[in-house]
Motif scaffolding. Structure first.
Motif, mmCIF file in Angstrom:
data_model
loop_
_atom_site.group_PDB
_atom_site.id
_atom_site.type_symbol
_atom_site.label_atom_id
_atom_site.label_comp_id
_atom_site.label_asym_id
_atom_site.label_seq_id
_atom_site.Cartn_x
_atom_site.Cartn_y
_atom_site.Cartn_z
ATOM 1 N N LEU A 35 2.113 18.848 15.229
ATOM 2 C CA LEU A 35 0.905 18.544 16.294
ATOM 3 C C LEU A 35 -0.564 18.763 15.811
ATOM 4 C CD1 LEU A 35 2.391 20.859 19.218
ATOM 5 C CD2 LEU A 35 2.426 18.210 18.890
ATOM 6 N N ALA A 36 -0.876 19.515 14.814
ATOM 7 C CA ALA A 36 -2.141 19.506 14.171
ATOM 8 C C ALA A 36 -2.194 18.232 13.140
ATOM 9 C CB ALA A 36 -2.117 20.796 13.425
ATOM 10 N N CYS A 37 -1.354 17.867 12.565
ATOM 11 C CA CYS A 37 -1.300 16.719 11.813
ATOM 12 C C CYS A 37 -1.509 15.269 12.842
ATOM 13 C CB CYS A 37 -0.145 16.358 10.920
ATOM 14 S SG CYS A 37 -0.061 17.524 9.597
ATOM 15 N N LEU A 38 -0.745 15.457 13.728
ATOM 16 C CA LEU A 38 -0.991 14.268 14.787
ATOM 17 C C LEU A 38 -2.428 14.189 15.540
ATOM 18 C CD1 LEU A 38 2.556 14.528 16.802
ATOM 19 C CD2 LEU A 38 1.518 12.709 15.028
ATOM 20 N N GLY A 39 -2.833 15.347 15.841
ATOM 21 C CA GLY A 39 -4.198 15.573 16.315
ATOM 22 C C GLY A 39 -5.274 15.117 15.330
ATOM 23 N N ALA A 40 -5.067 15.435 14.148
ATOM 24 C CA ALA A 40 -6.134 15.053 12.943
ATOM 25 C C ALA A 40 -6.085 13.747 13.003
ATOM 26 C CB ALA A 40 -5.861 15.678 11.667
ATOM 27 N N VAL A 41 -4.902 13.008 12.857
ATOM 28 C CA VAL A 41 -4.910 11.572 12.688
ATOM 29 C C VAL A 41 -5.427 10.956 13.767
ATOM 30 C CG1 VAL A 41 -3.002 9.718 12.367
ATOM 31 C CG2 VAL A 41 -2.892 11.685 11.203
ATOM 32 N N THR A 42 -5.179 11.448 15.014
ATOM 33 C CA THR A 42 -5.660 10.653 16.214
ATOM 34 C C THR A 42 -7.115 10.759 16.294
ATOM 35 O OG1 THR A 42 -3.718 11.385 17.441
ATOM 36 C CG2 THR A 42 -5.692 10.769 18.758
ATOM 37 N N MET A 43 -7.642 11.931 15.825
ATOM 38 C CA MET A 43 -9.126 12.155 15.860
ATOM 39 C C MET A 43 -9.825 11.343 14.760
ATOM 40 S SD MET A 43 -9.560 16.224 16.609
ATOM 41 C CE MET A 43 -11.525 16.064 16.323
ATOM 42 N N TRP A 44 -9.162 11.168 13.846
ATOM 43 C CA TRP A 44 -9.814 10.252 12.486
ATOM 44 C C TRP A 44 -9.778 8.879 12.796
ATOM 45 C CZ3 TRP A 44 -7.616 6.665 9.338
ATOM 46 C CH2 TRP A 44 -8.281 6.352 8.140
ATOM 47 N N SER A 45 -8.580 8.555 13.688
ATOM 48 C CA SER A 45 -8.372 6.830 13.785
ATOM 49 C C SER A 45 -9.518 6.701 15.123
ATOM 50 C CB SER A 45 -7.112 6.727 14.368
ATOM 51 O OG SER A 45 -6.706 7.438 15.598
ATOM 52 N N SER A 46 -9.528 7.377 15.924
ATOM 53 C CA SER A 46 -10.626 7.289 17.283
ATOM 54 C C SER A 46 -12.131 7.549 16.868
ATOM 55 C CB SER A 46 -10.352 8.091 18.274
ATOM 56 O OG SER A 46 -10.557 9.619 17.862
ATOM 57 N N HIS A 47 -12.431 8.086 15.323
ATOM 58 C CA HIS A 47 -13.927 8.254 14.800
ATOM 59 C C HIS A 47 -14.630 7.040 14.821
ATOM 60 C CE1 HIS A 47 -17.345 10.277 13.423
ATOM 61 N NE2 HIS A 47 -17.122 9.509 12.312
ATOM 62 N N LYS A 48 -15.862 6.642 15.099
ATOM 63 C CA LYS A 48 -16.657 5.514 14.857
ATOM 64 C C LYS A 48 -17.783 5.961 13.915
ATOM 65 C CE LYS A 48 -14.843 3.072 18.649
ATOM 66 N NZ LYS A 48 -15.180 2.112 19.777
ATOM 67 N N ASP A 49 -18.149 5.182 13.057
ATOM 68 C CA ASP A 49 -19.325 5.456 12.216
ATOM 69 C C ASP A 49 -20.330 5.071 13.315
ATOM 70 O OD1 ASP A 49 -17.655 6.584 10.374
ATOM 71 O OD2 ASP A 49 -17.680 4.441 9.198
ATOM 72 N N TYR A 50 -21.414 5.995 13.570
ATOM 73 C CA TYR A 50 -22.837 5.179 14.036
ATOM 74 C C TYR A 50 -23.930 5.123 13.288
ATOM 75 C CZ TYR A 50 -20.609 6.257 18.879
ATOM 76 O OH TYR A 50 -19.593 6.359 19.926
ATOM 77 N N ALA A 51 -24.515 3.999 13.638
ATOM 78 C CA ALA A 51 -25.935 3.638 12.842
ATOM 79 C C ALA A 51 -27.042 3.706 13.806
ATOM 80 C CB ALA A 51 -25.813 2.446 12.039
ATOM 81 N N LEU A 52 -28.182 3.688 13.306
ATOM 82 C CA LEU A 52 -29.367 3.824 14.011
ATOM 83 C C LEU A 52 -29.712 2.564 14.424
ATOM 84 C CD1 LEU A 52 -31.794 5.500 14.864
ATOM 85 C CD2 LEU A 52 -33.195 4.650 12.684
ATOM 86 N N LEU A 53 -29.866 2.498 15.847
ATOM 87 C CA LEU A 53 -30.287 1.167 16.725
ATOM 88 C C LEU A 53 -31.882 1.034 16.636
ATOM 89 C CD1 LEU A 53 -29.391 -1.207 18.351
ATOM 90 C CD2 LEU A 53 -29.562 0.277 20.212
ATOM 91 N N TYR A 54 -32.417 2.182 17.167
ATOM 92 C CA TYR A 54 -33.603 2.208 17.398
ATOM 93 C C TYR A 54 -34.158 3.599 17.127
ATOM 94 C CZ TYR A 54 -33.713 -2.588 19.408
ATOM 95 O OH TYR A 54 -33.695 -3.944 19.570
ATOM 96 N N GLY A 55 -35.503 3.701 16.433
ATOM 97 C CA GLY A 55 -35.963 5.131 16.285
ATOM 98 C C GLY A 55 -37.532 4.968 16.629
ATOM 99 N N GLY A 56 -37.814 6.333 16.978
ATOM 100 C CA GLY A 56 -39.241 6.744 17.548
ATOM 101 C C GLY A 56 -39.596 5.986 18.734
ATOM 102 N N LEU A 57 -38.438 5.779 19.642
ATOM 103 C CA LEU A 57 -38.754 5.318 21.116
ATOM 104 C C LEU A 57 -39.527 6.385 21.864
ATOM 105 C CD1 LEU A 57 -35.725 3.205 21.427
ATOM 106 C CD2 LEU A 57 -37.898 2.169 20.798
ATOM 107 N N SER A 58 -40.361 5.596 22.706
ATOM 108 C CA SER A 58 -41.002 6.675 23.814
ATOM 109 C C SER A 58 -39.864 6.915 24.889
ATOM 110 C CB SER A 58 -42.151 5.914 24.562
ATOM 111 O OG SER A 58 -41.797 4.767 24.976
ATOM 112 N N ASP A 59 -40.204 7.763 25.922
ATOM 113 C CA ASP A 59 -39.197 8.123 26.873
ATOM 114 C C ASP A 59 -38.972 7.025 27.613
ATOM 115 O OD1 ASP A 59 -39.113 10.780 25.639
ATOM 116 O OD2 ASP A 59 -40.353 11.545 27.369
ATOM 117 N N ALA A 60 -39.859 6.240 28.085
ATOM 118 C CA ALA A 60 -39.589 5.005 29.004
ATOM 119 C C ALA A 60 -38.962 4.190 28.447
ATOM 120 C CB ALA A 60 -41.236 4.529 29.534
#
Length: 537
Positions: A35-60
């Motif tokens: 079960l631990a191996c299946l959970g690790a494989v599931t989490m790894w397959s569902s993980h996505k690499d995120y990159a910066l879209l915008y930075g230093g934005l005001s709250d509005a």
């Protein structure tokens, strides 16, 4: 279908009840690992690499971006500092979609794109105002590109065009900057901003550009050379830079000898800010040179007759004495005159000397050198240097500063004990903190391996303490099918089959052969073996 699942469940439960302690532990451990191996494989397959879209934005603006991402059903993460991240494979497509909607909007104002749309029939005043707005926006965008500045606003004031010009009215500009991290803007960046704005507006001088930061500090100074404030500021800056340069030059050289942090050098320079212009003419009487020479040579030859005959008849008659009557004797004279005129040019030297401001009038240097320390810990004691060593250090500093003792420069070098208790305490605290962090990191990294080793050890002990169970099927193959009857001609149930155990344990080959020959009897035997050692209900 439901009956099959219920039968399967009952069979699995029955098998679980027939298992021993060691077998149950093995099955549970294998299930957990699976079960631990299946959970690790599931989490790894569902993980996505995120990159910066915008930075230093005001709250509005950040709220607008998040609303647009929710509408587009794009997953995102909100980071600190007004940063938003999306999956790396959707960064560029998301930026294009948001740009098409005008999100996010920059706060630097409008630029020269204001003239992209044709505007017919507008007045000259509105056109001039639009040009000023566009210029302010472009300057704000350019200033915001500096690494130290987060955002900027530029305000330009242009004098009104009139027929009669007023020399007291000139263009001015004000720049408001928001510095990253509330830090202090460097003087070089301030000067760059002032010259950038001044060179972008016709008739604007850098001295007429004011720079203010978000903390309310006036960063610009009046550096006009025609004003007293400008002169004082520039003179003070020149003197400060000179003193810092000389101090650092001498201190760096001393630290190479006595060690880092073991010398302090402070220099005070008296600078001459007077501009001197000298003109000098020098004549050399011994260096005569003939300029002009004139020479006149005159000769005069004069001849004149003299009348010596007596007046009367005797003077006019010829006789034997004079042969000619009335003959007069000759009188001649010669004169020679020479005149010379010589003009001499006397040697002349003309010197124009212009001495610019900034010359050093006098230097005063104060040097403090730490005493040498011998021993460690509580046994440390000071060891003073000899006068010869101090004199060598003083000469080194004097030559490094270029001090002229005949000019009145003074260099004082003293040896003193530095108070390094604070530095020692900080060093000990840092060492203690580093050791604590090291052990905490080591403990954190070794916690999971230690727990795994402990679990394996407990499992090994459980297996070791569990008694071995043998299947007593050591019977001849021909006797497996024999069983007792119940007297009515029918055979007994498989669970009532009786075996005559023989000493020894059945091997794998024999067990496989027995299963192939009579699987029903082997099933009954295995169940009987599994029920051994259990208490009847």
């Amino acid at each position: 279908m439901n009956n099959n699942f219920s039968k399967l469940g009952r069979q699995l439960l029955e098998i679980w009840n027939h298992l021993g302690v060691s077998q149950r532990i093995s099955v549970a451990a294998a299930t957990f690992v699976l079960l631990a191996c299946l959970g690790a494989v599931t989490m790894w397959s569902s993980h996505k690499d995120y990159a910066l879209l915008y930075g230093g934005l005001s709250d509005a603006e950040a709220s607008k971006v998040i609303a647009a991402l929710d509408d587009a059903k794009v997953p995102y993460k909100i980071n600190g500092g007004g940063s938003i991240s999306v999956p790396s494979d959707k960064v560029y497509a998301t930026r294009m979609q948001l740009a098409g909607k005008g999100i996010p909007q920059t706060s630097d104002g409008v630029g020269f794109e204001i003239f992209d749309k044709p505007n017919f029939g507008i007045s000259d005043f509105v056109q001039h105002a639009n040009y000023t707005r566009a210029l302010q926006g472009e300057l704000s965008r350019t200033i915001s590109q500096i690494d130290e500045i987060e955002s900027a606003r530029v305000m330009i004031v242009l004098p009104e065009n009139r027929l009669l010009l007023d020399k007291d009215k000139f263009p001015t500009a004000s720049v408001f900057v928001h510095v990253r991290g509330n830090s202090q803007l460097q003087p070089s960046s301030i000067n760059s901003i002032r010259f950038l704005v001044a060179n972008s507006v016709e008739g604007l001088k850098p001295n007429h550009v004011s720079v203010v930061d978000n903390l309310g500090n006036v960063l610009s100074e009046n550096t006009d050379n025609d004003s007293m404030t400008g002169l004082s500021t520039s003179q003070l800056a020149v003197r400060r830079n000179l003193e810092l340069y000389l101090s650092k030059k001498a201190q760096d050289m001393l630290e190479k000898v006595v060690g880092p942090g073991q010398a302090i050098v402070r220099v005070s320079a008296e600078v001459n800010y007077d501009s001197l212009s000298t003109s000098q003419d020098k004549f050399d009487p011994d260096g005569q040179v003939v300029r002009t020479q004139t020479k006149n040579d005159e000769s005069t030859d004069t001849a004149a007759t003299q009348n010596t005959t007596p007046t009367g008849i005797s003077g006019n008659t010829v006789n034997e004495t004079n042969g000619t009557a009335g003959a007069a004797p000759l009188n001649s004279s010669k004169n020679h005159k020479t005149t010379s005129t010589i003009e001499y040019e006397i040697g002349k030297t003309h010197t124009d000397l212009v001495q610019a401001a900034g010359g050093i009038k006098r230097l005063t240097a104060a040097i403090t050198v730490a005493m040498q320390m011998d021993g460690t810990g509580t046994d440390r004691k000071t060891v003073p240097r000899s006068p010869e060593e101090l004199d060598k250090l003083k000469r080194i500093v004097t030559n490094a500063l270029g001090a002229d003792l005949s000019r009145g420069d003074t260099v004082e070098l003293d040896e003193m004990q530095f108070n390094d208790m604070l530095a020692t305490d900080l060093t000990q605290q840092l060492d203690t903190q580093q050791k604590r962090d090291f052990w905490m990191t080591l403990l954190g990294n070794s916690a999971y391996p230690a727990l795994a080793v402990l679990a394996l050890f407990i499992l090994f002990r459980a297996f070791k303490r569990t008694p071995m169970q043998d299947i007593p099927l050591g019977v001849p193959v021909g006797r497996i099918g024999h069983h007792t009857g119940n007297g009515n001609g029918r055979s007994t149930r498989p669970s009532e089959i009786t075996f005559e155990p023989q000493p020894g344990v059945v091997t794998v080959d024999v067990l496989n052969r027995l299963i192939r020959e009579n699987p029903n009897n082997m099933t009954a035997a295995i169940r009987d073996w599994m029920h051994r050692g259990t208490k009847p209900e």
